[in-house]
Structures are given as structure tokens and as C-alpha cells.
Enzyme design. Sequence first.
Site, PDB file in Angstrom:
ATOM      1  CB  CYS A  35      51.517  44.023  37.130  1.00  0.00           C
ATOM      2  SG  CYS A  35      50.890  44.267  38.811  1.00  0.00           S
TER       3      CYS A  35
ATOM      4  CG  PHE B 131      32.465  25.650  38.338  1.00  0.00           C
ATOM      5  CD1 PHE B 131      31.855  26.401  39.325  1.00  0.00           C
ATOM      6  CD2 PHE B 131      32.397  26.110  37.036  1.00  0.00           C
ATOM      7  CE1 PHE B 131      31.191  27.580  39.028  1.00  0.00           C
ATOM      8  CE2 PHE B 131      31.734  27.286  36.715  1.00  0.00           C
ATOM      9  CZ  PHE B 131      31.132  28.019  37.719  1.00  0.00           C
TER      10      PHE B 131
ATOM     11  CB  CYS C 223      32.850   8.600  40.731  1.00  0.00           C
ATOM     12  SG  CYS C 223      32.648  10.400  40.694  1.00  0.00           S
TER      13      CYS C 223
ATOM     14  CB  THR D  89      40.772  19.594  34.383  1.00  0.00           C
ATOM     15  OG1 THR D  89      39.848  18.973  33.470  1.00  0.00           O
ATOM     16  CG2 THR D  89      40.530  19.023  35.755  1.00  0.00           C
TER      17      THR D  89
END
Length: 722
Positions: free
Chosen positions: A129, A509, A358, A533
Amino acid sequence: MDSATFGVASNSSVSSFNNTVTNPNHTTKLHLPSFSFFRTVKLDLISYSSMIRVSGNPRSMLSCSAVTVTPSITSDHPLSALSKLQTLASEFRSISEPIESVKRLLQYANLLPQFDDSLKITANRVMGCTAQVWLDVRMDADGTMRFLADSDSEITKGFCSCLISVLDGAMPDEVLGLKTEDLGDLSVIGLHGVKVDSRVNTWHNVLISMQKRTKALVAEREGKPIGDPFPSVVITAEGITAKGSFAEAQARFLFPDDVKVQELANLLKEKQIGVVAHFYMDPEVQGVLTSAQKLWPHIHISDSLVMADSAVSMAKAGCKFISVLGVDFMSENVRAILDQAGFPEVGVYRMSDEQIGCSLADAASGPAYMNYLSEASVSSPSLHVVYINTSLETKAHTHELVPTITCTSSNVVQTILQAFAQVPNLNVWYGPDSYMGANIIELFQQMTFMTDEEIAKIHPEHTRNSIKALLPKLHYFQDGTCIVHHLFGHEVVEKIKDVYFDAFLTAHFEVPGEMFSLAMEAKRRGMGVVGSTQNILDFIKMRVQEALDRNIDDHLQFVLGTESGMVTSIVAAVRQLLCSSESSPRAGKVSVEIVFPVSSDSVTTISQKSPMGLGDVLNVSVIPGVASGEGCSLHGGCASCPYMKMNSLTSLLKVCSSLPLGKDGLARHEAGRFSLLTPKGKLIADVGCEPILHTRHYQATKKLPEKLITQILGSGSNGRAT
């Protein structure tokens, strides 16, 4: 408009009604006066909810819900929390003038019971807030929930008063049953010019805090644990505190050995070596690199696409070699971009003599991905948007099959929207990350419920109709995942909902849909970010700076929904902000907690009687990793990429020490040039670079390059790149 016509009565006015109030078991009964009395004072109970303090107990509130008043209405038929909320929404919908909405909120603010100063502690603060908001939640003996709130903003107090009028005295299931979307009609009340978005977020953030604390009290009442906390690090201007052995391991390297830092900086300076590293590096490596940056400027830690750009800048500054700390496609990109930029003589070295793989890059190099694109090759016009986290060979082969542009997690949405805006009837084929593809689809589906004005803020050339039209023409590969972001699934999400739902949520994402949806919901109320990132880092820095600017004591908690290696850059950035604030005349102290979600696949329960008393010392009952506590296992769980961790500090020192005289012994470390040819007989290095250069053009101009448009519309090869 006077207060009576406005639908507001002071406590003194209400007491003059001569109501009879009883409160057995916290159940309040009210005998209403005649309908003619209400007509006389013009109190419109159809559009108003008031609260009356009962029996001197500030937690016992009388809720006069907005209903059509007839003599037969009594509290024997109490309205549900949802009904009260719907009535409250109807009340605000009936107000046409923005200033009247503000007046109504200020009237509600006056009805909040006094909030004792002893309750205004950091533990009772509501995160997210703009104003300071305190919330105290308790449960009565009969199980009903009691809420008190206060704020240093009158408008925010009005928000809190409205919510308390709905939920105070409700049963836990009613409190937990409300959804933030149920507040939708209350979120558009015409408060123009008073920071609408941040103020309106109060509705949602206070409700989330009410629900989290209600859930904890229910669990306590039933004798059930609410859930063990995830490991975390707490950052202050004075230092770092770690909770959990994994967090402790991360924190250990945030303040590296000065001798190691000096050794590396001297070596890089002597041999004119630049270093580009990804955010996901091992914490020891990142800790040393971050400190060495102060002694040698040619060290850069970033997202994958920026790594190649940084390498070019280093070459222009005179660096003779570039050390790449990342996976192999990153060193390939650096090598190819340096060649394209006219620096073929600058050597590029990776940190292992073995393949640094990867899972995403591997998914795009198999036959399944080419089969996926074969449909695109016969669907003209088509554009292939390929994630930057793929090999140069993949980029080259796919670009010859379908015109291709690369993207990053931070620009993928804008790239796709721009492509649809520039090419009529376009088909877009995204890959290889399946989670990101599904998340993009979900994001666009959510946009179909936005106004054209809201959509224009995202992309000025799109409307709700254009978003609806592009959805059937947007495709994504459904068999590619990042092994790290795959960990943020159902189990982790459920614990976040239980323990951290009122914290700031960050998500890459690439995370699964459950985590993406959770973070998107948080983003809508100003409590989250979804993106790259760099987007995550920027969001955390922004929120910390906002807290510092408020000049009050505050504790910010962020759930890190990406690879744990990000923490080094986060800590460095946050510490810089906190320490710089120490030198200015501020009264407030801000602490920042970074939480690492973990999966039970890599969690070991710690007994309080465990060796060395770890449970007591670390204030946490689970640690990531195998039983001996070395850290994360390769099965995952701590969001740590095993491939990235092949880039060790030892390897970096070895490679740099061997240059230039011993470079013959580094043949397996060198990122060589692609001498292989594409199916059309062109160099892979040349064709593979073109999708990256298309991205660079888009980043600079916010338009797809004409060459790419020509390739998409080209008729000679069904739109294939030539």
C-alpha cells in the site's frame, strides 16, 4: 449535499434512534425505528453500510447493511459477507461524481474504531500500500473473525472501513471465500488525480492480508501447521541475515575474500580480459565478480542478449579476450556478434572443456521442433519468434525454414504485438519454451477483458478486437521447458498461497502456469512482476526505493520466482539503495527479505535435535538438498541450474591465467566459429546472427526491420528467409 442526504450518520445520530442492542455470543440484534423516521432524515440504507461500536468492545461492530428497509427486516436473517460486499459495490456504482466517491470514503473513514498505537508495529503492516496500513486480526471464541485497521491516509482508512464493515464478525469460510475480483466494482470509483492505481490496490492488499491471517488463525485453532517457511535472506543497511542452510550458502559468498577479488582483478587487468556473466551464476562467482567490478570495469552481469552487447563494448575499449560465464549458446552468441561487429581477433572463452548444456536449447535442436515449424513453413505469412536461449545453429536452421526473429523474456510480448501490428493476417510461431508460450496466450486472453485504453498503454496499435483476432493465429511449441523454472509448480504455489500470498511475488516468464497466474494476480494489485530477470531486479529496486522515500520503518518480502543465482545481483542492488539512504537524514529503517521457494524433491526436514542445532540456529525446519545438507540436488527444488554452476571461480582463474601464451591448451574452452553450412549452403554463423540483428533493430526502433518484413511477405519460398 449534507451528511443525512449523503447517506451518512454520526455515531451520536445513530444512538438517538433508541435502538435496543444485545450481544450474546457476539451476535448483535437491532430493532430498527419506523420507516417514516428514515424518510424524515433522508438516510438511504439502500446505498449505505454503517458501523456502531457495541458494548464498549471495539471489535464488536454492528453492521447496518444496505438493504431495502421494511419493518420486517431483523438480524435473524443476517446478510452474508458476499451480500454485504455486493451492496457496498452497488453503493459506489450509484455515485456518478468522482468527488462524491471521495466524500463517501472519507465518511467511512470517520467510522473506523480507534486503533491502539501499540498495534502499529511492522508485523501488522499491510505490504504493497502506498500509505501505511496496519491490520489486526483475531478470532472470537465462537470462531467469528474480528478485524481492526488504521492508516495514515484518510482515503485508505475509508477503504479499510468498507472492508471491515463487510467482514468483521464473519465466519472464516466467508472471509476466505471472497476473491479479489469480487472487489472489481469497488476498484473503479473515479478517484482521478489521487493516484488511482495505488489507492485502489488497497482493497485487494488488505483483503489478501485479512485472508492470510485468518487462515493462520484457523490452522492454529485446529492444531495444524500453516506450513514451514522457505529459506530466505534478510537484507538491511547493517548486513545480511540468512534463514535456512541454502540461504546461508548464498549469503556466505555475498562478501567474498578480498584476496580472491584482488587476484582476479589484477589478472583481468594485466591480460586485458573482459568478463560477461549471466545472472544465474554460482553465488561464489557472482560475489567475487561483483566486488571485482570496482577494480576492473570490464565485468558485466546481465541477461543473455545483453551479454553479447557488453562484449562488443569491451572489445571497443581494448579487451583482447572475453570470458563468458553461461551456457554454450551464450558464448556462441558472443562469438558471432563480435565477428559481426568487426572484432574477429578478440578471443572468446567458455569456462568448461565439456558441453555446458541447456534444456531449452536442447528442446529446439531436436526433430520435434523442426516438425513443429514445418507447418509454419506452409502457412504464409508466418513469423517464427524464437527465444534467445537457443543455439546459433537452431537460429540458422529455423531462419531458413521460416523468417525468424529472436526475443527475450522482457520483450517477447511487445515483439509479438508489433509483428501482428505490422503484418496483416500474420501467423506467429513461438518457441521453444512451452511455459512461456502458454503464459503469453493467457496474458493475451486476459487482455481481451481490458478496455481499449488499457490495451493502448501496452501497445498503441492494438485494441480488444485486434487481440481477439490474433489469438487463433498465435502458436507455441508444447514440448520445451527449463528444468529450473519447471520447479515452480503446484506444490510450491500452494505453499506460497498459504505463507507468502501477501508478499511481493516475482516470476520469470518461463515458470509454469500456476506460478504465472499467481504472480499475474499479484501484479494486477501492484504486488508482483512477471518478466525477465532484469524486470524482476528493476521491480525489487523500485519497491525498495519507494519504501525509502516514505521514510518509515518497513519490511518488504519478495518471493523469488526464478533461478536462485539472481540473489547476488539483487542483494548488491538493494544494499546500495539501503546504504546510500543511511547517509541521508532519514528516520525510517527498511529491511528486505528475499524468499527462495523450494520443492520437497530436494528438501530435508531438520529435527530440532539435529547435529549442531541447525533447526534452532537457522529458524527453519527444512533445507534444500540431500540429508547431509550440502545444498540442492540435481533433481531440483531450489531453483538452481546445474549447467550454470559449471562456471566455477576455479575455471575462470584457470582460463584467464592461461591466456595468451597457453591458449593452445584451451582449445576445448574456446568458442569457435561455426564453419558448418546450412541446408542452403550458407554459413551458420551468418544466418544464425540475422534473427539476433533483427531483434537489435526492433529494440532500437520499436519496429520490425524492413528486411524481415520482406522475408515474411516474400512469395518465392512461401515467405521463407532467403
